[in-house]
Design an enzyme around this catalytic site. Structure first.
Site, PDB file in Angstrom:
ATOM      1  N   HIS A 245      -7.884  -5.262  -0.738  1.00  0.00           N
ATOM      2  CA  HIS A 245      -6.629  -4.584  -0.413  1.00  0.00           C
ATOM      3  C   HIS A 245      -5.737  -5.441   0.490  1.00  0.00           C
ATOM      4  O   HIS A 245      -4.528  -5.235   0.541  1.00  0.00           O
ATOM      5  CB  HIS A 245      -6.915  -3.246   0.250  1.00  0.00           C
ATOM      6  CG  HIS A 245      -5.722  -2.350   0.324  1.00  0.00           C
ATOM      7  ND1 HIS A 245      -4.955  -2.035  -0.773  1.00  0.00           N
ATOM      8  CD2 HIS A 245      -5.138  -1.713   1.383  1.00  0.00           C
ATOM      9  CE1 HIS A 245      -3.956  -1.243  -0.412  1.00  0.00           C
ATOM     10  NE2 HIS A 245      -4.041  -1.033   0.886  1.00  0.00           N
TER      11      HIS A 245
ATOM     12  N   SER B  57       0.839  -1.193   0.000  1.00  0.00           N
ATOM     13  CA  SER B  57       0.000   0.000   0.000  1.00  0.00           C
ATOM     14  C   SER B  57       0.879   1.250   0.000  1.00  0.00           C
ATOM     15  O   SER B  57       1.679   1.434  -0.917  1.00  0.00           O
ATOM     16  CB  SER B  57      -0.959  -0.043   1.193  1.00  0.00           C
ATOM     17  OG  SER B  57      -1.942   0.949   1.086  1.00  0.00           O
TER      18      SER B  57
END
Length: 703
Positions: A674, A558
């Site tokens: 994610h 991320s």
């Protein structure tokens, strides 16, 4: 705390509004079409190449070992408590999506839980033809058996909302609360009334893809018929809701997030239907309601009632003093020092419990509001022989002062203890099984010096006596005030440490290791400091004789993916391998991909020419130089990631493959969101591939 936004894709794209005439055309925009046939075919082909490239008996053996660890029937269970029940989602080989279950609190504490299965998520998926994954359970008010379940169809942030009845152990069929897939925020006001923020039914969404409005929704009525309590602007990040029911109250809170770090809090007595009132606190502060009290953590210095309160301080006082007064009733109950900062807080029945970071290691304090906020250190029952962190796993402030705490370290498996915040006496409930042999290992803390002279701490885990030029794997994040603390390396241990590798965690600026100032130091135009910090740690490892640059690998996800992307493009000579997961990389277009617009406060706005001047300096996609040598890289994403999305990872891999001679590998599973994976088998497979890559390019590299 009410700030619950997350750090980035919907699959749609749009052209930049800024003048980009001085930039070459982007030949890989077609890869931004997340579900486009050509883009999916490209991702599938690259993924197949990567899997084939690193297929081996050793990789398969590691995968099976990692899966065995993740599926271990005796692994530690860290539940959530609601009254006299402990809840858990259990995943294993037979139940890859999980069983949502519960057992009695006393039985769990005694180590003899008898689990009642409430929902078989795999069976639900088979019955409905959707591979559901469990996201969240929101329990109703005390005295009710109702729970709102949020389930994701692919592991992304968007979920359905369904009401479940614990008494009948079934979904509610008569006038239930239910919503289709969307990024929804919801909280119970009463058994028949919700506070909900959703884009569905005309609620609208912001440019960041989060709800635009907060509405009160009564059972048996359409959600759009509820009155709108708060409406944000489309340029805001979004609206997020919660309801505090301490002491039988129902205080509704709506957080209107103007950007990731600035928001306005509106509160009202939802049971009486009172008008919302603005909390008079700085927009960059964290605000939480607890009964008739309010807790405020400052991010920058704040002058309230004529007194200046330092950044990173915690204040407590009557809620009315910041809705109808000048804040004069607030008391400062914690002030940070140069080494000790507030990490989090949690209420029990009679105490406010603070988790502190002292040189990036945990301490916990119990504050007594009835005795001038007198502080008592909590005994965590932990050995001082390791670098440790601790955090409250669960508590029920409406019931008692019981705290369930997880203590862990780099060499200490997660241990669940239970104690009382008033009458201490920690009891070990359960301890995770060791997943690797740590007898010859040591965990130490060191300090590097960054380019501007700032001392940067880092943790090092490895053999007490290791050969020179040991292979090193570095991890970092450096963003959004998120601190990296000592963590048991459940998978890193067997995959890396056990075979002689060294593991390093860098506490670079941008994180929260030393409070909000540590984060603010690497914001926007100062972003380069985070990258200089990480590069300085890599250099310090070489200077100390731990290794050589070509044997250092780094792994980030991320915002951490953006970090290692900048190591690849700005400091390639300091690394021998890069593993870049679910990353931001194209900082020219990141605001136009999924939730990217919500992070402008962190990185800057590339559509503002003044901001683009500094943003372009840390946009890895734009820093690729065809004439420069780059270390081997493995880039991975997930098709279903609706926070960051796979577009930037795809484009980075494609450009590196086309424009450079670098060794580049790409992986993109369809599911996982994610987090990257949902099922234990997929997690084991991903990590086995990562370590097969690292083994080839770092471990087996000649010294």
């Amino acid at each position: 705390m009410t700030r619950t936004t997350t750090d980035s894709t919907s699959g749609t794209t749009s052209a930049p509004t800024t003048d980009a005439a001085d930039e070459p055309a982007d030949p890989y925009l077609w890869l931004e079409e997340v579900r486009g046939d050509d883009a999916l075919a490209w991702a599938a082909e690259r993924s197949a190449e990567t899997e084939a490239r690193f297929a081996s008996a050793a990789r398969s053996a590691l995968q099976e070992r990692l899966r065995g660890i993740l599926d271990d029937p005796d692994r530690l269970v860290v539940p959530s408590r609601h009254g006299e029940w402990m809840y858990d989602v259990w995943r294993d080989a037979q139940n890859p999506r999980g069983l949502w279950r519960r057992c009695g609190r006393d039985a769990f504490r005694a180590g003899t839980p008898e689990w009642q299965v409430l929902l078989d998520i795999d069976a639900l998926g088979r019955a409905e033809g959707t591979t559901w994954s469990f996201s969240r359970a929101i329990h109703g008010p005390a005295g009710t058996d109702r729970v709102l379940l949020q389930l994701s169809p692919d592991g992304g942030d968007a979920t359905v909302l369904r009401e479940f009845d614990l008494a009948t152990v079934a979904f509610v069929t008569e006038t239930p609360f239910a919503l289709d897939v969307e990024k929804t925020s919801v909280a119970w006001i009463s058994a028949d009334e919700l506070l909900v923020a959703t884009a569905l039914a005309g609620g609208g969404s912001t440019d960041s893809g989060y709800p635009l409005t907060a509405r009160v929704w009564q059972r048996g009525t359409p959600v759009y018929s509820g009155f709108t309590a708060i409406e944000a602007a489309t340029t805001d990040v979004g609206v997020f809701v919660s309801v505090d029911r301490t002491d039988g109250m129902a205080t509704a809170t709506v957080d209107v997030a103007h950007d990731f770090f600035h928001s306005e809090e509106y509160v009202w007595d939802a049971a009486l239907g009172a008008a919302p009132k603005l909390v008079a606190a700085p927009q960059d502060a964290l605000v939480a309601v607890h009964g008739a009290s309010v807790v405020i953590r400052t991010t920058t210095a704040w002058t309230v009632a004529g007194h200046e309160v330092a950044a990173g301080s915690l204040l407590v006082g009557p809620l009315e003093t910041v809705t109808d007064g000048d804040g004069s009733g607030l008391e400062v109950v914690f002030t940070p020092t140069s080494t000790t900062v507030l990490d989090s807080w949690r209420w029990t029945k009679r105490r406010l419990v603070l988790t502190l970071l002292d040189d990036v290691q945990s301490r916990m304090l119990a504050l007594d509001p009835s005795d001038g906020w007198r502080a008592t250190d909590l005994d965590l029952g932990a050995s001082p022989d390791d670098l440790l962190s601790a955090g409250v796993a669960t508590a029920d402030a409406d019931e008692d002062d019981e705290l369930w705490i997880v203590v862990r370290g780099f060499l200490t498996p997660p241990t669940l203890i239970v104690t009382d915040a008033v009458d201490q006496g920690p009891t070990t409930v359960a301890r995770s099984r060791e997943t690797f042999d740590a007898t010859a290992l040591a965990a130490t803390q060191h300090w590097a010096v960054s380019a501007d002279g700032t001392r940067i701490p880092y943790f090092e885990v490895g053999p007490r006596e290791h050969a020179a030029h040991a292979p090193v794997l570095m991890n970092g994040y450096g963003g959004f005030e998120h601190a990296l603390t000592p963590e048991y390396p459940t998978l890193v241990g067997p995959a890396w440490l056990e075979s002689g590798g060294v593991y390093v965690v860098a506490n670079i600026r941008g994180g929260g290791e030393f409070g909000p100032a540590w984060h603010l130091a690497a914001l926007r135009e100062n972003r380069h400091k985070a990258y200089e910090d990480f590069a300085a740690v890599a250099a310090d490892l070489v200077d100390r004789g731990v290794t050589t640059a070509d044997r250092i690998g780094c792994h980030g996800r991320s915002n951490g993916g953006l970090l290692v992307g900048n190591m690849l493009t700005q400091f390639p000579e300091r690394f021998g391998a890069i593993v870049c997961g679910v990353p931001l990389l194209d900082m020219r277009r990141y605001t136009r991909l999924s939730a990217g617009a919500s992070w402008i406060a962190e990185y800057g706005d590339p559509d503002d020419p003044a901001d683009w001047e500094f943003v372009r300096t840390f946009s890895p996609y734009h820093l690729i130089d065809p004439g420069r040598a780059y270390p081997p890289s493995l880039i991975y994403a997930a098709t279903s990631d609706d926070r960051v999305g796979p577009a930037q990872a795809r484009k980075m891999a494609a450009r590196l493959l086309a424009d450079t001679d670098a060794q580049v590998h790409y992986l993109e599973p369809v599911e996982g969101g994610h987090a990257g994976t949902i099922e234990n088998a997929a997690t084991a497979a991903l990590h086995a591939t990562i370590y097969a890559f690292l083994d080839e390019v770092l471990v087996r590299r000649p010294a």
